[in-house]
Design an enzyme around this catalytic site. Structure first.
Site, PDB file in Angstrom:
ATOM      1  N   TYR A 136       0.851  -1.187   0.000  1.00  0.00           N
ATOM      2  CA  TYR A 136       0.000   0.000   0.000  1.00  0.00           C
ATOM      3  C   TYR A 136       0.887   1.238   0.000  1.00  0.00           C
ATOM      4  CZ  TYR A 136      -3.813   3.214   0.761  1.00  0.00           C
ATOM      5  OH  TYR A 136      -4.722   4.218   0.581  1.00  0.00           O
ATOM      6  N   GLN A 197     -10.808   0.092   0.713  1.00  0.00           N
ATOM      7  CA  GLN A 197     -11.193  -0.775  -0.402  1.00  0.00           C
ATOM      8  C   GLN A 197      -9.979  -1.455  -1.036  1.00  0.00           C
ATOM      9  OE1 GLN A 197     -11.729   2.470  -0.128  1.00  0.00           O
ATOM     10  NE2 GLN A 197     -11.322   3.607  -2.011  1.00  0.00           N
ATOM     11  N   HIS A 268       6.344  15.592   9.587  1.00  0.00           N
ATOM     12  CA  HIS A 268       5.478  14.550   9.021  1.00  0.00           C
ATOM     13  C   HIS A 268       4.009  14.871   9.270  1.00  0.00           C
ATOM     14  CE1 HIS A 268       7.993  11.463   7.278  1.00  0.00           C
ATOM     15  NE2 HIS A 268       8.825  11.563   8.290  1.00  0.00           N
ATOM     16  N   GLU A 333      11.182   5.006  17.737  1.00  0.00           N
ATOM     17  CA  GLU A 333      11.292   4.543  16.348  1.00  0.00           C
ATOM     18  C   GLU A 333      12.685   4.866  15.811  1.00  0.00           C
ATOM     19  OE1 GLU A 333       9.044   5.342  12.052  1.00  0.00           O
ATOM     20  OE2 GLU A 333       8.822   6.774  13.697  1.00  0.00           O
ATOM     21  N   ASP A 367      16.048   7.512   6.229  1.00  0.00           N
ATOM     22  CA  ASP A 367      14.752   7.539   5.553  1.00  0.00           C
ATOM     23  C   ASP A 367      14.874   7.242   4.068  1.00  0.00           C
ATOM     24  OD1 ASP A 367      13.029   7.971   7.624  1.00  0.00           O
ATOM     25  OD2 ASP A 367      12.850  10.130   7.324  1.00  0.00           O
ATOM     26  N   HIS A 426      -2.234 -39.889  20.896  1.00  0.00           N
ATOM     27  CA  HIS A 426      -0.877 -39.387  20.678  1.00  0.00           C
ATOM     28  C   HIS A 426       0.132 -40.423  21.169  1.00  0.00           C
ATOM     29  CE1 HIS A 426      -2.768 -35.486  20.083  1.00  0.00           C
ATOM     30  NE2 HIS A 426      -1.595 -34.941  19.800  1.00  0.00           N
TER      31      HIS A 426
END
Length: 441
Positions: A136, A197, A268, A333, A367, A426
């Site tokens: 995505y 979607q 950001h 992060e 990045d 078993h």
């Protein structure tokens, strides 16, 4: 435009420091009931009506005049055309970044392995790439070609046969850099579909969009909510929160450099978090002055201002050892160790998505082009999560081959344990394979 900062100042020596820090770090990706229900309705429609639903939602949400699914498919030739439409400098930068990302991730590739025990029993692990991965990519003005490289290249290095990319083109806006990055990274198919979607189409498949095994890549609250709902049907990378940076500095780096490093994440979005930790109070003052001086020069000054004022902080600590303790508590992060000898402090870091070592290593390099992946755990999840990598696109199968002698010997152990769990079938299954002479012993 008038911008001003009032970045929070915390001191680890204060009795209520832990409470203030926890409040600063708190953030939850919570979908309200309306978003959640809308996403469920979209997923249901895509499962029931396939391509027709994708076309309808793309018309409604993205303002794209698509007559059929064919209008939402970009072939390989279109991706190659994008390479000719970007500038030579952009193409060179994309190719250099892609080569560095590929070279780094080649080292992560895991191979199958086996070993044989003395009685001939063979144990091992078979490593197999996923058949198909879905990527995505946000579209329109908020487009990130670097994310295409970071998500698609590890999949290809892992050996994934087909990488399918979905990217919305709101009002028909096509980002040529994103398509060029897809071409360079080896993306196989592109659908200009976005939102919940697109996630549903990748998870369940439609007449035209193939069902994938795993969905990776960032998106808005609708995308994140959809990924939560389809997890289990397919794998997902993570539910990412806002971007974060934590800079630990000994006070000897140029304060303007540090201010700009904090901006690099704050720009950001308003929920991004930028924190500086230092034992040098006067250095914190100089960085605060640098923030005020540089903020008016930034194109995204309003976003940075809201991020810095809302979730940013300058934290004074007793010494570098306490700085490490604060860093591990935050589990950021991105962690910059902007200190004289970062290697000496590296063993003290237990929780971080990526660690940037030294005064010259800005987070921005990671990045785009350093090589390691920029898809990283956020919101403290670095305590138990890792960066996206080749291993996310490989699965492991255990290999067990028992020789006759090995099955007989292991049968005794399995029998005792199985009967202890009252699982008689078993036990008897294992006992059938115990050699006759051993049964009599």
């Amino acid at each position: 435009m008038t911008v001003s900062t009032a970045i929070a100042r915390l001191n680890a020596a204060d009795p209520d420091f832990a409470r203030h820090l926890d409040h600063l770090l708190s953030w939850e990706s919570v979908s309200d009931d309306a978003v959640n229900q809308r996403v469920l309705d979209i997923i249901k429609a895509v499962r029931e009506r396939g391509d027709a639903a994708l076309v309808e939602f793309t018309q409604r949400f993205d303002g794209v005049d698509a007559k059929s699914i064919d209008d939402l498919i970009l072939n390989r030739e279109r991706l190659e055309l994008a390479l000719t439409r970007i500038t030579p400098a952009q193409r060179e930068a994309l190719e250099k970044a892609a080569n560095r990302v590929r070279m780094y991730h080649e080292r992560q590739k895991q191979d199958s392995w086996q070993y044989t025990e003395a009685d001939g029993t063979v144990l091992g692990q078979k490593v197999t790439p996923l058949d198909r991965a879905g990527l995505y990519v946000p579209g329109g003005k908020a487009s990130y070609p670097s994310s295409v490289l970071m998500n698609a290249i590890p999949a290809k290095v892992a050996g994934v046969a087909e990488v399918v990319m979905v990217v919305p083109t709101p009002r028909g806006e096509v980002n040529e850099l994103v398509l060029a990055a897809a071409c360079i990274a080896g993306v196989d198919r592109v659908f200009t579909v976005g939102g919940a979607q697109a996630v549903a189409a990748l998870a369940y498949g439609t007449e035209s969009v193939p069902q994938v095994d795993k969905i990776v890549g960032p998106g808005n609250i609708y995308v994140a909510t959809a990924k939560r709902h389809v997890f289990g049907q397919v794998g997902i990378d993570m539910i990412a929160g806002p971007s974060e940076i934590l800079v630990v500095c000994d006070g000897q780096t140029d304060p303007d450099w540090i201010a700009m490093d904090l901006f690099s994440q704050a720009e950001h979005d308003e929920d991004a978090q930028a924190i500086l930790v230092s034992p040098d109070a006067s250095f914190l003052d100089r960085v605060a002055a640098g923030i005020d001086k540089l903020l008016p020069t930034m194109e995204r000054a309003e976003i940075i201002e809201k991020s810095i004022n809302g979730r940013g902080a300058l934290i004074q600590v007793r010494d570098m050892q306490q700085a490490m303790e604060v860093a591990n508590r935050i589990a950021p992060e991105h962690l910059e160790l902007s200190v004289a000898d970062p290697q000496a402090w590296l063993p003290h870091i237990r929780h971080a998505g990526a660690i940037f070592m030294g005064r010259h290593t800005s987070e921005a390099l990671g990045d785009y082009c350093a090589g390691p992946n920029h898809v990283l755990p956020t919101s403290g999840t670095a305590r138990f999560s890792s960066p996206l990598g080749v291993y996310d696109f490989q699965k492991r199968s255990s290999i067990i081959f028992c020789s006759e002698q090995g099955a007989s010997e292991l049968g005794h152990t399995a029998s005792v344990l199985a009967r202890g769990e009252s699982l008689t079938a078993h036990a008897r299954s294992a006992e059938y394979r115990i050699l006759t002479q051993e049964k009599g012993n």
